[in-house]
Motif scaffolding. Structure first.
Motif, mmCIF file in Angstrom:
data_model
loop_
_atom_site.group_PDB
_atom_site.id
_atom_site.type_symbol
_atom_site.label_atom_id
_atom_site.label_comp_id
_atom_site.label_asym_id
_atom_site.label_seq_id
_atom_site.Cartn_x
_atom_site.Cartn_y
_atom_site.Cartn_z
ATOM 1 N N ALA A 62 0.813 -1.216 0.000
ATOM 2 C CA ALA A 62 0.000 0.000 0.000
ATOM 3 C C ALA A 62 0.848 1.269 0.000
ATOM 4 O O ALA A 62 0.388 2.322 -0.446
ATOM 5 C CB ALA A 62 -0.941 0.000 1.204
ATOM 6 N N ASP A 63 2.092 1.173 0.490
ATOM 7 C CA ASP A 63 2.957 2.352 0.563
ATOM 8 C C ASP A 63 3.729 2.624 -0.727
ATOM 9 O O ASP A 63 4.207 3.745 -0.934
ATOM 10 C CB ASP A 63 3.978 2.189 1.698
ATOM 11 N N MET A 64 3.866 1.603 -1.560
ATOM 12 C CA MET A 64 4.771 1.733 -2.697
ATOM 13 C C MET A 64 4.399 2.854 -3.671
ATOM 14 O O MET A 64 5.300 3.551 -4.166
ATOM 15 C CB MET A 64 4.885 0.395 -3.431
ATOM 16 N N PRO A 65 3.121 3.089 -3.976
ATOM 17 C CA PRO A 65 2.828 4.214 -4.889
ATOM 18 C C PRO A 65 3.367 5.552 -4.378
ATOM 19 O O PRO A 65 3.939 6.331 -5.144
ATOM 20 C CB PRO A 65 1.297 4.215 -4.958
ATOM 21 N N GLU A 66 3.210 5.822 -3.070
ATOM 22 C CA GLU A 66 3.722 7.070 -2.521
ATOM 23 C C GLU A 66 5.248 7.064 -2.459
ATOM 24 O O GLU A 66 5.890 8.101 -2.684
ATOM 25 C CB GLU A 66 3.152 7.302 -1.123
ATOM 26 N N ILE A 67 5.843 5.918 -2.141
ATOM 27 C CA ILE A 67 7.303 5.817 -2.120
ATOM 28 C C ILE A 67 7.872 6.142 -3.492
ATOM 29 O O ILE A 67 8.860 6.863 -3.630
ATOM 30 C CB ILE A 67 7.741 4.413 -1.644
ATOM 31 N N LEU A 68 7.235 5.621 -4.527
ATOM 32 C CA LEU A 68 7.677 5.898 -5.900
ATOM 33 C C LEU A 68 7.537 7.380 -6.234
ATOM 34 O O LEU A 68 8.345 7.943 -6.975
ATOM 35 C CB LEU A 68 6.873 5.056 -6.890
ATOM 36 N N ALA A 69 6.529 8.016 -5.670
ATOM 37 C CA ALA A 69 6.269 9.422 -5.982
ATOM 38 C C ALA A 69 7.296 10.355 -5.352
ATOM 39 O O ALA A 69 7.577 11.423 -5.904
ATOM 40 C CB ALA A 69 4.866 9.804 -5.526
ATOM 41 N N VAL A 70 7.864 9.960 -4.206
ATOM 42 C CA VAL A 70 8.716 10.899 -3.478
ATOM 43 C C VAL A 70 10.195 10.516 -3.455
ATOM 44 O O VAL A 70 11.041 11.337 -3.078
ATOM 45 C CB VAL A 70 8.232 11.077 -2.017
ATOM 46 N N SER A 71 10.554 9.293 -3.870
ATOM 47 C CA SER A 71 11.928 8.812 -3.720
ATOM 48 C C SER A 71 12.690 8.800 -5.037
ATOM 49 O O SER A 71 12.106 8.602 -6.105
ATOM 50 C CB SER A 71 11.928 7.392 -3.139
ATOM 51 N N ASP A 72 14.005 8.999 -4.954
ATOM 52 C CA ASP A 72 14.888 8.891 -6.112
ATOM 53 C C ASP A 72 15.612 7.549 -6.136
ATOM 54 O O ASP A 72 15.719 6.920 -7.184
ATOM 55 C CB ASP A 72 15.916 10.024 -6.090
ATOM 56 N N HIS A 73 16.133 7.135 -4.979
ATOM 57 C CA HIS A 73 16.799 5.847 -4.833
ATOM 58 C C HIS A 73 15.973 4.981 -3.887
ATOM 59 O O HIS A 73 15.587 5.446 -2.798
ATOM 60 C CB HIS A 73 18.200 6.002 -4.231
ATOM 61 N N ILE A 74 15.717 3.740 -4.276
ATOM 62 C CA ILE A 74 14.988 2.800 -3.425
ATOM 63 C C ILE A 74 15.862 1.573 -3.243
ATOM 64 O O ILE A 74 16.239 0.912 -4.216
ATOM 65 C CB ILE A 74 13.631 2.411 -4.049
ATOM 66 N N VAL A 75 16.212 1.293 -1.984
ATOM 67 C CA VAL A 75 17.118 0.191 -1.671
ATOM 68 C C VAL A 75 16.335 -0.931 -0.998
ATOM 69 O O VAL A 75 15.566 -0.684 -0.063
ATOM 70 C CB VAL A 75 18.264 0.657 -0.759
ATOM 71 N N PHE A 76 16.561 -2.150 -1.468
ATOM 72 C CA PHE A 76 15.860 -3.316 -0.947
ATOM 73 C C PHE A 76 16.778 -4.136 -0.047
ATOM 74 O O PHE A 76 17.996 -4.159 -0.218
ATOM 75 C CB PHE A 76 15.320 -4.169 -2.100
ATOM 76 N N ASN A 77 16.146 -4.828 0.887
ATOM 77 C CA ASN A 77 16.881 -5.577 1.892
ATOM 78 C C ASN A 77 17.044 -7.050 1.546
ATOM 79 O O ASN A 77 17.875 -7.726 2.147
ATOM 80 C CB ASN A 77 16.159 -5.454 3.247
ATOM 81 N N SER A 78 16.263 -7.541 0.602
ATOM 82 C CA SER A 78 16.316 -8.961 0.248
ATOM 83 C C SER A 78 16.063 -9.137 -1.234
ATOM 84 O O SER A 78 15.478 -8.279 -1.906
ATOM 85 C CB SER A 78 15.269 -9.754 1.040
ATOM 86 N N LEU A 79 16.481 -10.285 -1.749
ATOM 87 C CA LEU A 79 16.227 -10.603 -3.157
ATOM 88 C C LEU A 79 14.730 -10.783 -3.395
ATOM 89 O O LEU A 79 14.234 -10.470 -4.488
ATOM 90 C CB LEU A 79 16.992 -11.869 -3.540
ATOM 91 N N ARG A 80 14.008 -11.249 -2.389
ATOM 92 C CA ARG A 80 12.566 -11.420 -2.538
ATOM 93 C C ARG A 80 11.877 -10.073 -2.718
ATOM 94 O O ARG A 80 11.000 -9.914 -3.572
ATOM 95 C CB ARG A 80 12.008 -12.163 -1.326
ATOM 96 N N GLN A 81 12.263 -9.085 -1.881
ATOM 97 C CA GLN A 81 11.680 -7.752 -2.019
ATOM 98 C C GLN A 81 12.076 -7.100 -3.347
ATOM 99 O O GLN A 81 11.261 -6.430 -3.984
ATOM 100 C CB GLN A 81 12.140 -6.871 -0.852
ATOM 101 N N LEU A 82 13.301 -7.331 -3.770
ATOM 102 C CA LEU A 82 13.756 -6.802 -5.049
ATOM 103 C C LEU A 82 12.943 -7.382 -6.196
ATOM 104 O O LEU A 82 12.517 -6.665 -7.118
ATOM 105 C CB LEU A 82 15.242 -7.113 -5.248
#
Length: 372
Positions: free
Chosen positions: A88-108
Motif C-alpha cells: 500500500a505504501d509503494m505508490p507514494e514511495i515511488l512518488a517521493v523517492s529517487d533511490h529505493i534500496v531493498f533488503n532482500s532478493l525477494r523484495q527486489l
C-alpha cells in the motif's frame, strides 16, 4: 547562554555548531566528489532543512513518512531503505523517492520492475559479515542479522544500480577501512557493475578526533577503482554536539543520597540514556564525587528507573535551578514520547547572532492525539 531565558523542558539547536558540522561535511564532498545525505532517523528538525540543503546532497529515509518529509522540506535527493515495504505504501514511495534500496532478493523481485518502470534508481543492501563494534544491538553484521544480503546468497549480480551497506555506529574511518576490505573481498566481482555504492551511516565525521584524511582517501580510491558514485548517509555527524536539553530542578529528595527531580525525563525525552545506555554530558558538571556536591538526576515520571545519571556540581543545587544537557539534538526529538502524560519539550533555535527563536510548542492535544 542565559538558561533562565528558556522555557523548560526545551530542546535548543545551536545554529553555529550545526553550521560548523555542515562545513566539515561539505568539505569532504568537495574534496572527494562523494555525496552526503542527512539520515533523518537521527535528526529530523525540518525547520533547518533549508539550511542543511545548502551543504548536503539530500536525505535518506527509513520508511515512507521520512521519505515524504525529505521530499517536502529538503531540496535534494531522497533515498529510502527499509527491511520490507508494504504494498500500500509503494505508490507514494515511488512518488517521493529517487533511490529505493531493498533488503532482500525477494523484495527486489517483488518491487524492482515497478521501480524501474517509474524511473527510479534501485539498490540492494548487502551484509559484508564484518563486525567492527562490540554492541550487538547496533551490529547489522551479527550472526542472525535480518539486515542485508550475504555474498553466499548471490549467484549473479542482481538487477540493480548500486549496492548499499551500513555496518558502522559512531565510529572512525579505521572501521570503514576494515569494512571496505570485507566488502571488496566478498562482493568485489559485483562492484565494477555498479553505478553507485552507498557506504551507509555511522561515520562520526564531525567528531574532533575523526580521521578525515583517511576517509577521503578511502572514498577517492574506491570511486576511481570501481568508477562509481559513493554516497555517505550519516545522521549523528550532522548535528553532533549541536543541541541542548534545558530542564528545571523541581524538587530535591534524600534517600541515601541527594536526588534531584527534573521536568525532563530519560524515558520520555532522551531514551538512549536507558536504551544504549548513555550518559549525556551536562554543562558545568562532573562525574559523581568529582566535585563537591553529587546528585542523582531523575524525572517526575512514575518509572523508578527513569534516572539520567549521577553528576556532581561545585555548588549545591536549588529548586528552580536550570540544567543544560549537551549533545541533545540527535536521537532525541525523533525518539521522544509522552509516557505518563509527560509534556514534549519545546523546540527552539539559538541563532548565530545570539537571538533565540521558538520553533515549536507542544500541548495537551499532542498527547491526546497519539491515543484513541
Amino acid at each position: 547562554m542565559n538558561l533562565n531565558q528558556f522555557p523548560t523542558p526545551s530542546y535548543i539547536l545551536d545554529e553555529a555548531k550545526l553550521i560548523s558540522n555542515l562545513e566539515i561535511l561539505k568539505g569532504v564532498q568537495e574534496r572527494t566528489g562523494c555525496r552526503i545525505l542527512l539520515a533523518q532517523k537521527a535528526f529530523s528538525m525540518f525547520s533547518v532543512y533549508p539550511l542543511i540543503a545548502k551543504y548536503l546532497s539530500g536525505t535518506t529515509a527509513s520508511g515512507l513518512y521520512e521519505a515524504k518529509l525529505g521530499r517536502e522540506e529538503f531540496e535534494g535527493e531522497v533515498h529510502i531503505f527499509s527491511p520490507a515495504y508494504k504494498d500500500a505504501d509503494m505508490p507514494e514511495i515511488l512518488a517521493v523517492s529517487d533511490h529505493i534500496v531493498f533488503n532482500s532478493l525477494r523484495q527486489l523481485e517483488k518491487f524492482g520492475s515497478m521501480c524501474r518502470s517509474a524511473g527510479k534508481s534501485i539498490g540492494l543492501r548487502i551484509n559484508p559479515e564484518c563486525s567492527t563494534q562490540e554492541s550487538a544491538i547496533y551490529d547489522p553484521c551479527a550472526v542472525g542479522s535480518r539486515l542485508g544480503v550475504r555474498a553466499c546468497d548471490l549467484t549473479a549480480f542482481p538487477d540493480v544500480d548500486g549496492l548499499h551497506f551500513h555496518t558502522l555506529c559512531e565510529q572512525n574511518a579505521d572501521a570503514l577501512e576494515i569494512t571496505l576490505k570485507a566488502v571488496e573481498e566478498k562482493f568485489g566481482d559485483y562492484l565494477h557493475k555498479c553505478k553507485w555504492v552507498n557506504f551507509g551511516g555511522g561515520h562520526h565525521i564531525t567528531r574532533p578526533d575523526y580521521n578525515i584524511p583517511l576517509l577521503e582517501q578511502l572514498i577517492v580510491e574506491f570511486q576511481k577503482k570501481y568508477n562509481v558514485q559513493v554516497y555517505l548517509e550519516p545522521g549523528e555527524a550532522i548535528a553532533l554536539r549541536a543541541g541542548y536539553l534545558v530542564t528545571e530542578v523541581m524538587d530535591i529528595v534524600e534517600n541515601g543520597m541527594d536526588i534531584a527531580i527534573l521536568d525532563a525525563s530519560a524515558a520520555c525525552h532522551m531514551p538512549d540514556v536507558l536504551e544504549m545506555p548513555y550518559r549525556p554530558p551536562l554543562f558545568e558538571s562532573g562525574e559523581a564525587g568529582e566535585k563537591a556536591h553529587t546528585y542523582r538526576l531523575s524525572s517526575c515520571t512514575c518509572l523508578a528507573g527513569d534516572i539520567i545519571g549521577d553528576y556532581s556540581f561545585d555548588q549545591p543545587l536549588k529548586i528552580g535551578d536550570r540544567l543544560c544537557f549537551e549533545d541533545m539534538a540527535i536521537y532525541s526529538m525523533v525518539k521522544n514520547n509522552t509516557f505518563n502524560g509527560m509534556p514534549l519539550p519545546e523546540i527552539g533555535i539559538l541563532h548565530t547572532d545570539g537571538s533565540y527563536e521558538t520553533v515549536k510548542k507542544f500541548g495537551y492535544s499532542d498527547f491526546k492525539e497519539r491515543l484513541s
